[in-house]
Design a protein around this motif. Structure first.
Motif, PDB file in Angstrom:
ATOM      1  N   GLY A 162       0.787  -1.223   0.000  1.00  0.00           N
ATOM      2  CA  GLY A 162       0.000   0.000   0.000  1.00  0.00           C
ATOM      3  C   GLY A 162       0.817   1.271   0.000  1.00  0.00           C
ATOM      4  N   ALA A 163       2.107   1.174   0.385  1.00  0.00           N
ATOM      5  CA  ALA A 163       2.895   2.397   0.514  1.00  0.00           C
ATOM      6  C   ALA A 163       4.390   2.109   0.394  1.00  0.00           C
ATOM      7  CB  ALA A 163       2.604   3.069   1.852  1.00  0.00           C
ATOM      8  N   VAL A 164       5.108   3.121  -0.080  1.00  0.00           N
ATOM      9  CA  VAL A 164       6.569   3.105  -0.158  1.00  0.00           C
ATOM     10  C   VAL A 164       7.057   4.390   0.494  1.00  0.00           C
ATOM     11  CG1 VAL A 164       8.570   3.292  -1.690  1.00  0.00           C
ATOM     12  CG2 VAL A 164       6.726   1.683  -2.230  1.00  0.00           C
ATOM     13  N   GLN A 165       8.092   4.284   1.322  1.00  0.00           N
ATOM     14  CA  GLN A 165       8.656   5.457   1.994  1.00  0.00           C
ATOM     15  C   GLN A 165      10.155   5.490   1.724  1.00  0.00           C
ATOM     16  OE1 GLN A 165       9.510   6.912   6.580  1.00  0.00           O
ATOM     17  NE2 GLN A 165       7.556   5.888   6.178  1.00  0.00           N
ATOM     18  N   ASN A 166      10.586   6.513   0.971  1.00  0.00           N
ATOM     19  CA  ASN A 166      11.998   6.646   0.626  1.00  0.00           C
ATOM     20  C   ASN A 166      12.460   8.092   0.763  1.00  0.00           C
ATOM     21  OD1 ASN A 166      12.324   3.946  -0.009  1.00  0.00           O
ATOM     22  ND2 ASN A 166      12.372   4.220  -2.213  1.00  0.00           N
ATOM     23  N   LEU A 170      14.513  17.573  -3.538  1.00  0.00           N
ATOM     24  CA  LEU A 170      15.047  18.245  -4.725  1.00  0.00           C
ATOM     25  C   LEU A 170      16.521  17.924  -4.942  1.00  0.00           C
ATOM     26  CD1 LEU A 170      13.165  21.600  -4.335  1.00  0.00           C
ATOM     27  CD2 LEU A 170      13.280  20.296  -6.470  1.00  0.00           C
ATOM     28  N   LEU A 171      17.193  17.463  -3.910  1.00  0.00           N
ATOM     29  CA  LEU A 171      18.602  17.089  -4.031  1.00  0.00           C
ATOM     30  C   LEU A 171      18.790  15.596  -4.265  1.00  0.00           C
ATOM     31  CD1 LEU A 171      20.313  19.247  -1.249  1.00  0.00           C
ATOM     32  CD2 LEU A 171      19.394  19.927  -3.474  1.00  0.00           C
ATOM     33  N   ASN A 172      17.739  14.820  -4.121  1.00  0.00           N
ATOM     34  CA  ASN A 172      17.824  13.366  -4.315  1.00  0.00           C
ATOM     35  C   ASN A 172      16.519  12.866  -4.905  1.00  0.00           C
ATOM     36  OD1 ASN A 172      17.990  10.603  -4.223  1.00  0.00           O
ATOM     37  ND2 ASN A 172      18.484  10.456  -2.057  1.00  0.00           N
ATOM     38  N   ARG A 173      16.477  12.734  -6.236  1.00  0.00           N
ATOM     39  CA  ARG A 173      15.267  12.270  -6.909  1.00  0.00           C
ATOM     40  C   ARG A 173      15.464  10.863  -7.471  1.00  0.00           C
ATOM     41  NH1 ARG A 173      15.722  16.922  -9.859  1.00  0.00           N
ATOM     42  NH2 ARG A 173      15.073  15.945 -11.812  1.00  0.00           N
ATOM     43  N   SER A 174      16.321  10.078  -6.823  1.00  0.00           N
ATOM     44  CA  SER A 174      16.627   8.748  -7.341  1.00  0.00           C
ATOM     45  C   SER A 174      15.404   7.830  -7.354  1.00  0.00           C
ATOM     46  CB  SER A 174      17.777   8.103  -6.555  1.00  0.00           C
ATOM     47  OG  SER A 174      17.441   7.943  -5.196  1.00  0.00           O
ATOM     48  N   SER A 175      14.463   8.039  -6.430  1.00  0.00           N
ATOM     49  CA  SER A 175      13.255   7.204  -6.445  1.00  0.00           C
ATOM     50  C   SER A 175      12.369   7.531  -7.642  1.00  0.00           C
ATOM     51  CB  SER A 175      12.459   7.406  -5.145  1.00  0.00           C
ATOM     52  OG  SER A 175      13.044   6.676  -4.086  1.00  0.00           O
ATOM     53  N   GLU A 176      12.520   8.716  -8.168  1.00  0.00           N
ATOM     54  CA  GLU A 176      11.798   9.073  -9.394  1.00  0.00           C
ATOM     55  C   GLU A 176      12.550   8.572 -10.621  1.00  0.00           C
ATOM     56  OE1 GLU A 176      10.125  13.125 -11.620  1.00  0.00           O
ATOM     57  OE2 GLU A 176      11.206  13.266  -9.721  1.00  0.00           O
ATOM     58  N   GLU A 177      13.847   8.790 -10.646  1.00  0.00           N
ATOM     59  CA  GLU A 177      14.665   8.404 -11.795  1.00  0.00           C
ATOM     60  C   GLU A 177      14.713   6.897 -11.991  1.00  0.00           C
ATOM     61  OE1 GLU A 177      18.059  10.306 -10.278  1.00  0.00           O
ATOM     62  OE2 GLU A 177      17.468  12.322 -10.967  1.00  0.00           O
ATOM     63  N   ASP A 182       6.716   6.138 -10.659  1.00  0.00           N
ATOM     64  CA  ASP A 182       5.816   5.675 -11.726  1.00  0.00           C
ATOM     65  C   ASP A 182       5.152   4.359 -11.329  1.00  0.00           C
ATOM     66  OD1 ASP A 182       6.250   7.828 -13.372  1.00  0.00           O
ATOM     67  OD2 ASP A 182       7.820   6.847 -14.556  1.00  0.00           O
ATOM     68  N   TYR A 183       5.917   3.461 -10.717  1.00  0.00           N
ATOM     69  CA  TYR A 183       5.356   2.189 -10.279  1.00  0.00           C
ATOM     70  C   TYR A 183       4.260   2.424  -9.243  1.00  0.00           C
ATOM     71  CZ  TYR A 183       4.980  -2.453  -8.202  1.00  0.00           C
ATOM     72  OH  TYR A 183       4.488  -3.639  -7.737  1.00  0.00           O
ATOM     73  N   CYS A 184       4.518   3.323  -8.322  1.00  0.00           N
ATOM     74  CA  CYS A 184       3.533   3.608  -7.268  1.00  0.00           C
ATOM     75  C   CYS A 184       2.250   4.171  -7.872  1.00  0.00           C
ATOM     76  CB  CYS A 184       4.121   4.581  -6.255  1.00  0.00           C
ATOM     77  SG  CYS A 184       5.397   3.850  -5.187  1.00  0.00           S
ATOM     78  N   ARG A 185       2.373   5.084  -8.818  1.00  0.00           N
ATOM     79  CA  ARG A 185       1.191   5.670  -9.446  1.00  0.00           C
ATOM     80  C   ARG A 185       0.388   4.608 -10.192  1.00  0.00           C
ATOM     81  NH1 ARG A 185       5.151   9.581 -11.319  1.00  0.00           N
ATOM     82  NH2 ARG A 185       5.176  11.409  -9.926  1.00  0.00           N
ATOM     83  N   ALA A 186       1.092   3.732 -10.882  1.00  0.00           N
ATOM     84  CA  ALA A 186       0.425   2.719 -11.698  1.00  0.00           C
ATOM     85  C   ALA A 186      -0.239   1.630 -10.862  1.00  0.00           C
ATOM     86  CB  ALA A 186       1.435   2.080 -12.663  1.00  0.00           C
ATOM     87  N   ASN A 187       0.204   1.472  -9.615  1.00  0.00           N
ATOM     88  CA  ASN A 187      -0.289   0.364  -8.793  1.00  0.00           C
ATOM     89  C   ASN A 187      -1.011   0.821  -7.529  1.00  0.00           C
ATOM     90  OD1 ASN A 187       0.892  -2.328 -10.038  1.00  0.00           O
ATOM     91  ND2 ASN A 187       2.496  -0.762 -10.229  1.00  0.00           N
ATOM     92  N   ALA A 253       6.151  21.983  -0.555  1.00  0.00           N
ATOM     93  CA  ALA A 253       5.119  22.172  -1.577  1.00  0.00           C
ATOM     94  C   ALA A 253       5.494  21.442  -2.861  1.00  0.00           C
ATOM     95  CB  ALA A 253       4.921  23.665  -1.849  1.00  0.00           C
ATOM     96  N   TRP A 254       6.788  21.445  -3.190  1.00  0.00           N
ATOM     97  CA  TRP A 254       7.265  20.707  -4.376  1.00  0.00           C
ATOM     98  C   TRP A 254       6.967  19.219  -4.228  1.00  0.00           C
ATOM     99  CZ3 TRP A 254      11.029  16.887  -4.041  1.00  0.00           C
ATOM    100  CH2 TRP A 254      11.442  16.331  -5.265  1.00  0.00           C
ATOM    101  N   ALA A 255       7.271  18.649  -3.052  1.00  0.00           N
ATOM    102  CA  ALA A 255       7.047  17.222  -2.832  1.00  0.00           C
ATOM    103  C   ALA A 255       5.569  16.874  -2.951  1.00  0.00           C
ATOM    104  CB  ALA A 255       7.585  16.806  -1.464  1.00  0.00           C
ATOM    105  N   ILE A 256       4.705  17.742  -2.441  1.00  0.00           N
ATOM    106  CA  ILE A 256       3.267  17.516  -2.569  1.00  0.00           C
ATOM    107  C   ILE A 256       2.855  17.611  -4.030  1.00  0.00           C
ATOM    108  CG2 ILE A 256       0.988  18.411  -1.966  1.00  0.00           C
ATOM    109  CD1 ILE A 256       2.214  19.406   0.674  1.00  0.00           C
ATOM    110  N   GLY A 257       3.394  18.603  -4.725  1.00  0.00           N
ATOM    111  CA  GLY A 257       3.075  18.787  -6.138  1.00  0.00           C
ATOM    112  C   GLY A 257       3.506  17.622  -7.006  1.00  0.00           C
ATOM    113  N   LYS A 258       4.492  16.864  -6.555  1.00  0.00           N
ATOM    114  CA  LYS A 258       4.963  15.688  -7.287  1.00  0.00           C
ATOM    115  C   LYS A 258       4.109  14.455  -6.999  1.00  0.00           C
ATOM    116  CE  LYS A 258       8.465  15.434  -9.311  1.00  0.00           C
ATOM    117  NZ  LYS A 258       8.873  15.585 -10.734  1.00  0.00           N
ATOM    118  N   GLY A 259       3.067  14.634  -6.192  1.00  0.00           N
ATOM    119  CA  GLY A 259       2.179  13.515  -5.889  1.00  0.00           C
ATOM    120  C   GLY A 259       2.655  12.644  -4.757  1.00  0.00           C
ATOM    121  N   THR A 260       3.589  13.138  -3.945  1.00  0.00           N
ATOM    122  CA  THR A 260       4.083  12.367  -2.812  1.00  0.00           C
ATOM    123  C   THR A 260       3.523  12.939  -1.509  1.00  0.00           C
ATOM    124  OG1 THR A 260       6.100  13.610  -2.202  1.00  0.00           O
ATOM    125  CG2 THR A 260       6.225  12.157  -4.128  1.00  0.00           C
TER     126      THR A 260
END
Length: 311
Positions: A162-166, A170-177, A182-187, A253-260
């Motif tokens: 149900g959830a992933v916490q990483n 803005l200095l570390n977007r490795s979970s996005e890259e 994308d996996y979280c959004r799709a599932n 606000a950036w993190a919220i805007g990214k859907g996290t």
């Protein structure tokens, strides 16, 4: 779970035994808890590892007498804290944590890190299988392959991830890259972002003339690159001025805007007010892109000792 607030409040420093810094008293922290609840920030993130139960105990003192439906608890199974000699280690930890929190159930329960993976997600799946009041199960500090493996194991037991916490900032977007977001959004998996403010580096409080205290662990990580952080904070300040907020509200606000769903540590009442204000800011797509491209040009690499780079 659809009733999640935009921000979770982290209590890793509450009532701790010195592991994470200052020891706070109940008198100091109760006004913070009350203010958060009054503003609808009712999702509390803790772990037994945060002071070996003292964070949970402090939170439990504040939850006492509150209607169970008025708050949400996010707690963790930390492999390094488990009793490997027990025949029922997950049940033992779960019952210990419930007693510390003074509750009968939790809303989200995480496998804190992938030590001995997939042993602990399997043990958690076996323990919660068939339980009507089973919490949402999540994993923290897992990479994309470990996340997929965990979800597969949970589904074999009639559950799902149900959830992933990483670590995500803005200095570390490795979970996005790495494709995790994308996996979280799709599932239909909630992504919780921690260290959004990089332990204060993106708060505007520190610069080359005012570095982090030399005796702090974070100083060893951030002070050597404080010139780049100072440059980046100038970009944050431009947006902070536009929205009439402090610098620290922009990364949130950036993190919220990214859907996290960012987890913000709170040890002062103003931290609650800052968190509330951050939820009211909606950055434009252009502003988000500008922040990310600026960070990319500065080429940050912030991986802490307890984590790994997501690939």
């Amino acid at each position: 779970m659809t009733n999640l607030p935009k921000i979770a409040l982290g209590v890793w420093a509450w009532g701790n035994d010195g592991t994470f810094g200052t020891g706070y008293t109940e008198e100091q922290l109760r006004p913070i808890f009350d203010a958060a609840m009054e503003h609808g920030l009712n999702l509390w993130d803790t772990a037994y590892a945060y002071g070996m139960g003292t964070s949970e105990k402090m939170l439990g003192a504040f939850l006492k007498g509150r209607a169970r439906g008025s708050y949400l608890i996010s707690d963790k199974l930390t492999p390094q804290c488990m009793d490997y000699s027990s025949d029922t280690p997950v049940e033992d930890m779960w019952e210990t944590q419930l007693k510390l929190l003074r509750v009968e159930n939790m809303d989200i329960y995480w496998v804190h890190n992938p030590v001995d993976a997939p042993r602990w997600i399997t043990a958690a799946a076996e323990f919660f299988e068939g339980k009507a009041d089973a919490p949402m199960i999540g994993v923290s500090n897992h990479d994309i392959d470990e996340i997929k493996e965990a979800d597969c194991i949970l589904r074999e037991h009639g559950l799902k991830l149900g959830a992933v916490q990483n670590h995500y900032s803005l200095l570390n977007r490795s979970s996005e890259e790495s494709g995790i977001l994308d996996y979280c959004r799709a599932n239909d998996v909630h992504f919780f972002s921690y260290m959004v403010l990089e332990q204060g580096a993106l708060s505007g409080q520190y610069d080359t003339h005012h570095p982090m205290p030399d005796n702090s662990a974070r100083a060893a990580v951030y002070n050597p690159i404080m010139d780049k952080i100072e440059t980046f904070n100038l970009s944050l300040k431009l947006l902070a001025d536009k929205y009439g907020v402090g610098i620290a509200q922009i990364p949130v606000a950036w993190a919220i805007g990214k859907g996290t769903l960012p987890i913000i540590g709170v040890t002062k009442e103003r931290h609650v007010a800052d968190a509330v204000r951050a939820t009211e800011i909606t950055l434009t797509a252009e502003e988000i892109h500008l922040l990310e491209s600026t960070a990319d040009k500065l080429d940050f690499s912030i991986i802490r000792e307890w984590e790994k780079e997501m690939k």
